[in-house]
Scaffold this motif. Structure first.
Motif, mmCIF file in Angstrom:
data_model
loop_
_atom_site.group_PDB
_atom_site.id
_atom_site.type_symbol
_atom_site.label_atom_id
_atom_site.label_comp_id
_atom_site.label_asym_id
_atom_site.label_seq_id
_atom_site.Cartn_x
_atom_site.Cartn_y
_atom_site.Cartn_z
ATOM 1 N N ILE A 1 0.835 -1.207 0.000
ATOM 2 C CA ILE A 1 0.000 0.000 0.000
ATOM 3 C C ILE A 1 0.866 1.251 0.000
ATOM 4 C CG2 ILE A 1 -1.637 1.323 1.410
ATOM 5 C CD1 ILE A 1 -2.787 -1.392 2.329
ATOM 6 N N ARG A 2 1.990 1.192 0.704
ATOM 7 C CA ARG A 2 2.847 2.361 0.832
ATOM 8 C C ARG A 2 3.758 2.575 -0.374
ATOM 9 N NH1 ARG A 2 4.274 3.843 5.984
ATOM 10 N NH2 ARG A 2 5.533 5.411 4.914
ATOM 11 N N THR A 3 3.964 1.553 -1.202
ATOM 12 C CA THR A 3 4.970 1.654 -2.254
ATOM 13 C C THR A 3 4.447 1.480 -3.667
ATOM 14 O OG1 THR A 3 5.528 -0.687 -1.988
ATOM 15 C CG2 THR A 3 6.822 0.888 -0.714
ATOM 16 N N VAL A 4 3.365 0.742 -3.856
ATOM 17 C CA VAL A 4 2.827 0.550 -5.213
ATOM 18 C C VAL A 4 2.152 1.847 -5.664
ATOM 19 C CG1 VAL A 4 1.150 -0.702 -6.615
ATOM 20 C CG2 VAL A 4 2.553 -1.938 -4.942
ATOM 21 N N ASP A 5 2.547 2.318 -6.841
ATOM 22 C CA ASP A 5 2.013 3.554 -7.439
ATOM 23 C C ASP A 5 2.357 4.809 -6.639
ATOM 24 O OD1 ASP A 5 0.875 2.176 -9.559
ATOM 25 O OD2 ASP A 5 -1.021 1.860 -8.498
ATOM 26 N N THR A 6 3.387 4.767 -5.823
ATOM 27 C CA THR A 6 3.900 5.981 -5.174
ATOM 28 C C THR A 6 5.322 6.231 -5.665
ATOM 29 O OG1 THR A 6 4.798 4.811 -3.244
ATOM 30 C CG2 THR A 6 2.505 5.573 -3.122
ATOM 31 N N GLY A 7 5.717 7.492 -5.667
ATOM 32 C CA GLY A 7 7.064 7.837 -6.122
ATOM 33 C C GLY A 7 7.333 7.437 -7.552
ATOM 34 N N VAL A 8 6.349 7.571 -8.413
ATOM 35 C CA VAL A 8 6.483 7.093 -9.796
ATOM 36 C C VAL A 8 7.458 7.977 -10.580
ATOM 37 C CG1 VAL A 8 5.271 6.660 -11.960
ATOM 38 C CG2 VAL A 8 4.176 6.092 -9.783
ATOM 39 N N LEU A 9 8.400 7.331 -11.251
ATOM 40 C CA LEU A 9 9.380 8.001 -12.099
ATOM 41 C C LEU A 9 9.285 7.406 -13.502
ATOM 42 C CD1 LEU A 9 11.860 9.963 -12.294
ATOM 43 C CD2 LEU A 9 13.291 7.960 -11.791
ATOM 44 N N PRO A 10 8.619 8.097 -14.454
ATOM 45 C CA PRO A 10 8.527 7.572 -15.822
ATOM 46 C C PRO A 10 9.909 7.430 -16.457
ATOM 47 C CG PRO A 10 6.963 9.361 -15.456
ATOM 48 C CD PRO A 10 7.879 9.358 -14.283
ATOM 49 N N ALA A 11 10.022 6.520 -17.400
ATOM 50 C CA ALA A 11 11.317 6.232 -18.024
ATOM 51 C C ALA A 11 11.929 7.472 -18.665
ATOM 52 C CB ALA A 11 11.145 5.122 -19.063
ATOM 53 N N GLU A 12 11.121 8.265 -19.385
ATOM 54 C CA GLU A 12 11.681 9.437 -20.061
ATOM 55 C C GLU A 12 12.143 10.492 -19.066
ATOM 56 O OE1 GLU A 12 12.497 9.667 -23.236
ATOM 57 O OE2 GLU A 12 11.876 7.559 -23.220
ATOM 58 N N THR A 13 11.447 10.616 -17.937
ATOM 59 C CA THR A 13 11.894 11.544 -16.902
ATOM 60 C C THR A 13 13.197 11.057 -16.280
ATOM 61 O OG1 THR A 13 9.592 12.112 -16.423
ATOM 62 C CG2 THR A 13 11.224 12.732 -14.774
ATOM 63 N N GLY B 1 8.133 1.745 -12.423
ATOM 64 C CA GLY B 1 8.753 3.014 -12.057
ATOM 65 C C GLY B 1 8.369 3.532 -10.690
ATOM 66 N N ASP B 2 7.778 2.712 -9.835
ATOM 67 C CA ASP B 2 7.357 3.188 -8.514
ATOM 68 C C ASP B 2 8.317 2.673 -7.435
ATOM 69 O OD1 ASP B 2 6.692 0.520 -8.388
ATOM 70 O OD2 ASP B 2 4.521 0.845 -8.337
ATOM 71 N N ASN B 3 8.007 3.010 -6.191
ATOM 72 C CA ASN B 3 8.866 2.606 -5.089
ATOM 73 C C ASN B 3 8.968 1.085 -4.979
ATOM 74 O OD1 ASN B 3 9.375 5.276 -4.243
ATOM 75 N ND2 ASN B 3 7.466 5.337 -3.102
ATOM 76 N N PHE B 4 7.875 0.393 -5.227
ATOM 77 C CA PHE B 4 7.868 -1.065 -5.161
ATOM 78 C C PHE B 4 8.797 -1.662 -6.214
ATOM 79 C CE2 PHE B 4 5.892 -5.311 -5.736
ATOM 80 C CZ PHE B 4 5.900 -5.738 -4.411
ATOM 81 N N ALA B 5 8.790 -1.085 -7.403
ATOM 82 C CA ALA B 5 9.638 -1.594 -8.483
ATOM 83 C C ALA B 5 11.115 -1.472 -8.133
ATOM 84 C CB ALA B 5 9.337 -0.843 -9.784
ATOM 85 N N ARG B 6 11.494 -0.361 -7.536
ATOM 86 C CA ARG B 6 12.903 -0.171 -7.184
ATOM 87 C C ARG B 6 13.337 -1.161 -6.091
ATOM 88 N NH1 ARG B 6 11.197 5.003 -8.750
ATOM 89 N NH2 ARG B 6 10.365 5.606 -6.714
ATOM 90 N N LEU B 7 12.436 -1.478 -5.168
ATOM 91 C CA LEU B 7 12.740 -2.500 -4.165
ATOM 92 C C LEU B 7 12.922 -3.867 -4.824
ATOM 93 C CD1 LEU B 7 12.915 -3.551 -1.229
ATOM 94 C CD2 LEU B 7 10.411 -3.699 -1.247
ATOM 95 N N LEU B 8 12.032 -4.217 -5.741
ATOM 96 C CA LEU B 8 12.137 -5.504 -6.432
ATOM 97 C C LEU B 8 13.450 -5.625 -7.196
ATOM 98 C CD1 LEU B 8 8.572 -6.195 -7.911
ATOM 99 C CD2 LEU B 8 9.809 -7.579 -6.232
ATOM 100 N N VAL B 9 13.847 -4.546 -7.860
ATOM 101 C CA VAL B 9 15.093 -4.586 -8.627
ATOM 102 C C VAL B 9 16.269 -4.923 -7.720
ATOM 103 C CG1 VAL B 9 16.749 -3.157 -9.884
ATOM 104 C CG2 VAL B 9 14.339 -3.093 -10.513
ATOM 105 N N ARG B 10 16.346 -4.271 -6.565
ATOM 106 C CA ARG B 10 17.490 -4.537 -5.684
ATOM 107 C C ARG B 10 17.479 -5.967 -5.138
ATOM 108 N NH1 ARG B 10 16.406 0.931 -4.430
ATOM 109 N NH2 ARG B 10 18.116 2.250 -5.204
#
Length: 557
Positions: free
Chosen positions: A383-395, A437-446
């Motif tokens: 809830i705290r990370t999915v769809d929050t802190g979204v950074l699109p690829a072009e940005t 591109g959200d907070n959850f995605a960056r956690l998964l990558v690491r």
């Protein structure tokens, strides 16, 4: 591995394709702009007028595909100032081009590149702050690392270092108090000493209720002018201890490799194959140190999980640190790499060292499954990370983001694969990306990158086990004193734990650099932070900052 582009002629050698591609871009510039060519060791270079910067950079981005402004280096010569824009392509970072903009000593002013590449905003502010070059039409040309009241520019010639400085305390004003958005807002200071900022970072946040209207990162609290310190040290031995100090999260060996790769190219030093394998193994262990800390601290940031996830991460991190301590003799400031190789071979008895590494990587899948149960499968964290802190690829590209931050936005960019060094191109491993591109995605990558690092480490150990004893060369034959040719210059980068860590060196014929510039990935990520947080809420802001895994040593330097 990335599939080849359908537009690439595979019959042409890679080096020739890169050279031809850069030359084609230069030919296009010569037809439209008044430029001249410049010799740069690492990449073709062009010299452009100070009033043509945006036109040239815009052409290179839109027509020639140079969409990655990797670094901006400013420096002063005896007769001029100079700004160098180091350009690459996200789809092929080996195709590089340097855009050199000289300005006279009496009027060091040129066009700002920020309207073309937003990431240039902070780079140019730093250049103004430390060197004294001004950039016309810059969106916010203020000092970046030093207080506004500072007198002089520390990296300029003739700077009076003994001049007293007065830094008065002034209360922070609402940064948008004269803006139509201001309304009934609250100005909130977070940091510079606060657990959520992961170091001495100050966030000036403007709130409308609990919603973030604006945020400005205020950096420079631990600025020590590391670049200037490196410019007073010798290439062979004295510079290498400094890179460890740019990242106390454990990624020091990766930083050491950034310096080694740059200086070895500058001085024509070839590293033995055996030493390359040792370097690759050590670097991936160092990456795991950093990622374990990032994951554990993130659990603490977002869901306050200290007793389980944070302690698990620290425990697993300690196991990696024990391995690296046996290898390097140190637990944090490793100082293990040397120009031409590493300082010494694996610890004896080798069999015990190999067994220690195998035990760790064999246990890792079970350990990572627990992390996923505690984190990625945790509904509160989702809830705290999915769809929050979204950074699109072009940005992400516009702000020069790299590493897990960019790959979490679907940017398939990793220098270990795309600009190979060490032994990476001989091993089997995957580049991890997530498209959300959200907070959850960056956690998964690491978390998934820890798995890939373990794959690389295990393959390196298998190679080292069978390596003939007579061929275990740990260092090349490097001259005792290195004096690269006058005015040769190199910019090179490695895939550090946080992303692309680059170093520019210009030699002057002596045993110390004339210019030493550090490009830290966290610097670019922190500049993009406001784009990711506006319109969100305070908890989202904290979760987003933690997802960047910034380290202030490489931001402030």
């Amino acid at each position: 591995m990335r599939p080849p582009s359908t537009t690439v002629d595979e019959s042409v050698p890679a080096d020739a394709r890169v050279h031809r591609s850069a030359e084609a871009a230069i030919d296009g510039l010569e037809q439209q702009f008044s430029i001249r060519r410049d010799d740069h060791r690492h990449a073709p270079g062009v010299v452009v007028r100070a009033d043509a910067v945006r036109d040239v950079l815009g052409f290179l981005r839109e027509k020639a595909g140079f969409d990655h402004l990797s670094c901006v280096t400013a420096q002063q010569y005896a007769d001029r100032y100079e700004t160098i824009y180091h350009l690459k392509r996200y789809d092929d970072p080996t195709t590089e081009l340097s855009v050199v903009v000289p300005t006279p000593l009496g009027e060091p002013t040129s066009e700002s590149a920020a309207p073309v590449f937003p990431t240039a905003g902070w780079h140019e502010r730093e250049a103004y702050d430390l060197i004294g070059i001004e950039y016309e039409d810059h969106p916010d040309l203020r000092r970046l690392l030093l207080p506004e009241t500072w007198q002089g520019h520390p990296l300029s010639k003739g700077y009076d270092k003994d001049r007293p400085q007065i830094v008065p305390y002034t209360e922070n004003a609402n940064p948008i108090q004269d803006d139509d958005r201001a309304g009934d807002t609250l100005h909130l200071n977070i940091g510079p000493h606060h657990p959520a900022t992961h170091g001495v970072l100050h966030l000036e946040v403007t709130l409308d209720g609990e919603q973030v209207v604006d945020v400005e990162p205020d950096i420079g609290y631990i600025h020590r002018c590391e670049e200037q310190m490196c410019q007073t040290k010798t290439y062979r031995h004295q510079i290498m201890p400094y890179p460890d100090r740019w990242d106390w999260g454990g990624a020091g060996l990766l930083n050491e490799w950034a310096y080694a790769r740059t200086a070895e190219l500058l001085a024509d030093i070839d590293v033995p194959e055996y030493a390359q394998i040792v370097r690759t193994m050590a670097a991936e262990l160092s990456r795991m140190l950093s990622h374990f800390l990032a994951v554990g601290a993130y659990a603490l940031d977002v869901i306050g999980d200290f007793t389980a996830t944070f302690m698990y991460a620290i425990r697993d991190r300690e196991r990696v640190q024990n391995i690296l301590e046996d290898l390097t003799g140190q637990r944090l400031m490793f100082n293990y790499f040397r120009l031409g190789g590493v300082v010494w071979d694996l610890p004896e008895p080798r069999e015990e060292f190999f067994e220690q590494v195998y035990d760790f990587v064999d246990d890792l899948p079970e350990r990572l499954a627990e992390y996923h149960d505690l984190l990625t499968g945790n509904e509160v964290l989702q809830i705290r990370t999915v769809d929050t802190g979204v950074l699109p690829a072009e940005t992400a590209k516009a702000y020069g983001c790299t590493g897990p931050v960019a790959r979490g936005s679907g940017v398939d960019y990793d220098l270990r694969r795309d600009d190979p060094y060490g032994y990476y191109d001989e091993l089997e491993w995957d580049v991890i990306t997530q498209s959300d591109g959200d907070n959850f995605a960056r956690l998964l990558v690491r978390l998934r990158e820890i798995e890939q690092s373990a794959r690389i480490v295990e393959q390196c150990v298998e190679l080292l086990e069978d390596w003939p004893e007579s061929e275990r060369d740990i260092q090349a034959n490097v001259p005792r004193t290195l004096k690269p040719d006058d005015d040769t210059e190199v910019y090179r980068a490695v895939e550090a734990a946080k992303g692309e860590l680059g170093i520019y060196i210009r030699a002057d014929g002596t045993e110390t650099p004339a210019r030493f510039k550090i490009r830290g990935p966290s610097f670019s990520h922190l500049q993009a932070f406001p784009e990711m947080t506006r319109g969100g809420y305070i908890p989202d802001l904290i979760a987003t900052l933690g997802s960047l895994d910034t380290i202030m040593g490489e931001v402030d330097r």
